[in-house]
Design a protein around this motif. Structure first.
Motif, PDB file in Angstrom:
ATOM      1  N   THR A   1       0.833  -1.207   0.000  1.00  0.00           N
ATOM      2  CA  THR A   1       0.000   0.000   0.000  1.00  0.00           C
ATOM      3  C   THR A   1       0.867   1.256   0.000  1.00  0.00           C
ATOM      4  O   THR A   1       0.558   2.231  -0.699  1.00  0.00           O
ATOM      5  CB  THR A   1      -0.945  -0.001   1.213  1.00  0.00           C
ATOM      6  N   ALA A   2       1.968   1.236   0.746  1.00  0.00           N
ATOM      7  CA  ALA A   2       2.873   2.395   0.776  1.00  0.00           C
ATOM      8  C   ALA A   2       3.474   2.637  -0.607  1.00  0.00           C
ATOM      9  O   ALA A   2       3.584   3.800  -1.047  1.00  0.00           O
ATOM     10  CB  ALA A   2       3.973   2.167   1.802  1.00  0.00           C
ATOM     11  N   ILE A   3       3.833   1.572  -1.308  1.00  0.00           N
ATOM     12  CA  ILE A   3       4.374   1.724  -2.658  1.00  0.00           C
ATOM     13  C   ILE A   3       3.314   2.326  -3.577  1.00  0.00           C
ATOM     14  O   ILE A   3       3.612   3.212  -4.392  1.00  0.00           O
ATOM     15  CB  ILE A   3       4.877   0.366  -3.194  1.00  0.00           C
ATOM     16  N   GLU A   4       2.066   1.858  -3.446  1.00  0.00           N
ATOM     17  CA  GLU A   4       0.983   2.426  -4.255  1.00  0.00           C
ATOM     18  C   GLU A   4       0.815   3.924  -3.981  1.00  0.00           C
ATOM     19  O   GLU A   4       0.628   4.712  -4.907  1.00  0.00           O
ATOM     20  CB  GLU A   4      -0.329   1.702  -3.975  1.00  0.00           C
ATOM     21  N   PHE A   5       0.888   4.312  -2.712  1.00  0.00           N
ATOM     22  CA  PHE A   5       0.752   5.722  -2.364  1.00  0.00           C
ATOM     23  C   PHE A   5       1.918   6.546  -2.912  1.00  0.00           C
ATOM     24  O   PHE A   5       1.721   7.664  -3.397  1.00  0.00           O
ATOM     25  CB  PHE A   5       0.658   5.907  -0.841  1.00  0.00           C
ATOM     26  N   ILE A   6       3.128   6.012  -2.846  1.00  0.00           N
ATOM     27  CA  ILE A   6       4.295   6.733  -3.381  1.00  0.00           C
ATOM     28  C   ILE A   6       4.139   6.947  -4.880  1.00  0.00           C
ATOM     29  O   ILE A   6       4.386   8.045  -5.390  1.00  0.00           O
ATOM     30  CB  ILE A   6       5.598   5.973  -3.055  1.00  0.00           C
TER      31      ILE A   6
ATOM     32  N   VAL B   1       3.816   9.956 -10.017  1.00  0.00           N
ATOM     33  CA  VAL B   1       2.974  10.380 -11.147  1.00  0.00           C
ATOM     34  C   VAL B   1       2.828  11.909 -11.185  1.00  0.00           C
ATOM     35  O   VAL B   1       3.032  12.513 -12.245  1.00  0.00           O
ATOM     36  CB  VAL B   1       1.603   9.663 -11.114  1.00  0.00           C
ATOM     37  N   PRO B   2       2.491  12.584 -10.075  1.00  0.00           N
ATOM     38  CA  PRO B   2       2.337  14.048 -10.153  1.00  0.00           C
ATOM     39  C   PRO B   2       3.619  14.797 -10.532  1.00  0.00           C
ATOM     40  O   PRO B   2       3.564  15.862 -11.130  1.00  0.00           O
ATOM     41  CB  PRO B   2       1.892  14.452  -8.752  1.00  0.00           C
ATOM     42  N   HIS B   3       4.774  14.232 -10.188  1.00  0.00           N
ATOM     43  CA  HIS B   3       6.043  14.888 -10.513  1.00  0.00           C
ATOM     44  C   HIS B   3       6.612  14.408 -11.849  1.00  0.00           C
ATOM     45  O   HIS B   3       7.793  14.634 -12.142  1.00  0.00           O
ATOM     46  CB  HIS B   3       7.054  14.663  -9.385  1.00  0.00           C
ATOM     47  N   ASP B   4       5.798  13.717 -12.638  1.00  0.00           N
ATOM     48  CA  ASP B   4       6.173  13.232 -13.971  1.00  0.00           C
ATOM     49  C   ASP B   4       7.424  12.358 -13.969  1.00  0.00           C
ATOM     50  O   ASP B   4       8.177  12.334 -14.939  1.00  0.00           O
ATOM     51  CB  ASP B   4       6.351  14.400 -14.950  1.00  0.00           C
ATOM     52  N   ILE B   5       7.634  11.634 -12.885  1.00  0.00           N
ATOM     53  CA  ILE B   5       8.726  10.659 -12.845  1.00  0.00           C
ATOM     54  C   ILE B   5       8.278   9.381 -13.554  1.00  0.00           C
ATOM     55  O   ILE B   5       9.063   8.738 -14.245  1.00  0.00           O
ATOM     56  CB  ILE B   5       9.153  10.383 -11.387  1.00  0.00           C
ATOM     57  N   ILE B   6       6.994   9.035 -13.379  1.00  0.00           N
ATOM     58  CA  ILE B   6       6.375   7.901 -14.067  1.00  0.00           C
ATOM     59  C   ILE B   6       5.124   8.409 -14.756  1.00  0.00           C
ATOM     60  O   ILE B   6       4.341   9.156 -14.157  1.00  0.00           O
ATOM     61  CB  ILE B   6       6.002   6.772 -13.077  1.00  0.00           C
ATOM     62  N   ALA B   7       4.954   8.008 -16.005  1.00  0.00           N
ATOM     63  CA  ALA B   7       3.743   8.403 -16.737  1.00  0.00           C
ATOM     64  C   ALA B   7       2.548   7.612 -16.206  1.00  0.00           C
ATOM     65  O   ALA B   7       2.704   6.497 -15.679  1.00  0.00           O
ATOM     66  CB  ALA B   7       3.923   8.140 -18.223  1.00  0.00           C
ATOM     67  N   LEU B   8       1.374   8.179 -16.369  1.00  0.00           N
ATOM     68  CA  LEU B   8       0.157   7.540 -15.868  1.00  0.00           C
ATOM     69  C   LEU B   8      -0.083   6.201 -16.560  1.00  0.00           C
ATOM     70  O   LEU B   8      -0.492   5.235 -15.916  1.00  0.00           O
ATOM     71  CB  LEU B   8      -1.046   8.463 -16.046  1.00  0.00           C
ATOM     72  N   HIS B   9       0.194   6.127 -17.862  1.00  0.00           N
ATOM     73  CA  HIS B   9      -0.015   4.855 -18.568  1.00  0.00           C
ATOM     74  C   HIS B   9       0.971   3.781 -18.113  1.00  0.00           C
ATOM     75  O   HIS B   9       0.743   2.604 -18.333  1.00  0.00           O
ATOM     76  CB  HIS B   9       0.040   5.055 -20.088  1.00  0.00           C
TER      77      HIS B   9
ATOM     78  N   ALA C   1       1.999   3.837 -14.765  1.00  0.00           N
ATOM     79  CA  ALA C   1       1.594   3.624 -13.374  1.00  0.00           C
ATOM     80  C   ALA C   1       0.397   2.697 -13.257  1.00  0.00           C
ATOM     81  O   ALA C   1       0.296   1.935 -12.289  1.00  0.00           O
ATOM     82  CB  ALA C   1       1.297   4.961 -12.700  1.00  0.00           C
ATOM     83  N   ASN C   2      -0.524   2.748 -14.227  1.00  0.00           N
ATOM     84  CA  ASN C   2      -1.727   1.917 -14.141  1.00  0.00           C
ATOM     85  C   ASN C   2      -1.417   0.419 -14.064  1.00  0.00           C
ATOM     86  O   ASN C   2      -1.975  -0.259 -13.209  1.00  0.00           O
ATOM     87  CB  ASN C   2      -2.676   2.230 -15.293  1.00  0.00           C
ATOM     88  N   PRO C   3      -0.531  -0.130 -14.901  1.00  0.00           N
ATOM     89  CA  PRO C   3      -0.186  -1.554 -14.729  1.00  0.00           C
ATOM     90  C   PRO C   3       0.492  -1.841 -13.379  1.00  0.00           C
ATOM     91  O   PRO C   3       0.304  -2.912 -12.805  1.00  0.00           O
ATOM     92  CB  PRO C   3       0.767  -1.849 -15.884  1.00  0.00           C
ATOM     93  N   ILE C   4       1.241  -0.865 -12.879  1.00  0.00           N
ATOM     94  CA  ILE C   4       1.864  -1.045 -11.557  1.00  0.00           C
ATOM     95  C   ILE C   4       0.776  -1.167 -10.490  1.00  0.00           C
ATOM     96  O   ILE C   4       0.857  -2.036  -9.618  1.00  0.00           O
ATOM     97  CB  ILE C   4       2.832   0.120 -11.245  1.00  0.00           C
ATOM     98  N   TYR C   5      -0.238  -0.310 -10.567  1.00  0.00           N
ATOM     99  CA  TYR C   5      -1.355  -0.398  -9.618  1.00  0.00           C
ATOM    100  C   TYR C   5      -2.043  -1.756  -9.705  1.00  0.00           C
ATOM    101  O   TYR C   5      -2.382  -2.352  -8.682  1.00  0.00           O
ATOM    102  CB  TYR C   5      -2.410   0.684  -9.878  1.00  0.00           C
TER     103      TYR C   5
END
Length: 115
Positions: free
Chosen positions: A35-40, A46-54, A56-60
């Motif tokens: 859960t902590a990894i999901e929150f990070i 994602v908000p700081h554009d380190i990982i793109a949303l597309h 991040a979704n498979p990571i979630y």
């Protein structure tokens, strides 16, 4: 009661006995870390554009499936059940997921025909 039946029953009881307080806290810690990894990922990467949303979704999805595995396996005690019982639950769920995917695909086809 035969000795085989007694012995098999004792082995099943030993599996449940392995779910000690230490193991419960260990699984709870793993769930907390996931859960902590999901929150990070959601609140920082994602908000700081380190990982793109597309990306991040498979990571979630993977992390959520991992949490679902731990919850079902340990807290619902399916890890300690016989394989036949696990398959009797897992196979219908897979068919339902497949049905949902097929119906979703079919609904898009009909929407495209109307438009």
């Amino acid at each position: 009661m035969s000795s085989e039946t007694t012995h098999a029953h004792d082995g099943h009881a030993d599996d449940h006995a392995s779910m000690s307080k230490k193991k419960i806290w260990q699984v709870a810690g793993i769930l907390t870390m996931i859960t902590a990894i999901e929150f990070i990922v959601a609140l920082y990467l994602v908000p700081h554009d380190i990982i793109a949303l597309h990306t991040a979704n498979p990571i979630y999805i993977v992390l959520t499936l991992a949490k679902a595995f731990y919850i079902v396996a340990y807290f619902m005690h399916l890890k300690f059940e016989r394989v036949a019982l696990i398959y009797s639950i897992a196979v219908p769920v897979l068919f339902i997921i497949g049905l949902i995917l097929v119906l979703t695909n079919e609904s898009h086809h009909w929407i495209d025909l109307r438009g």
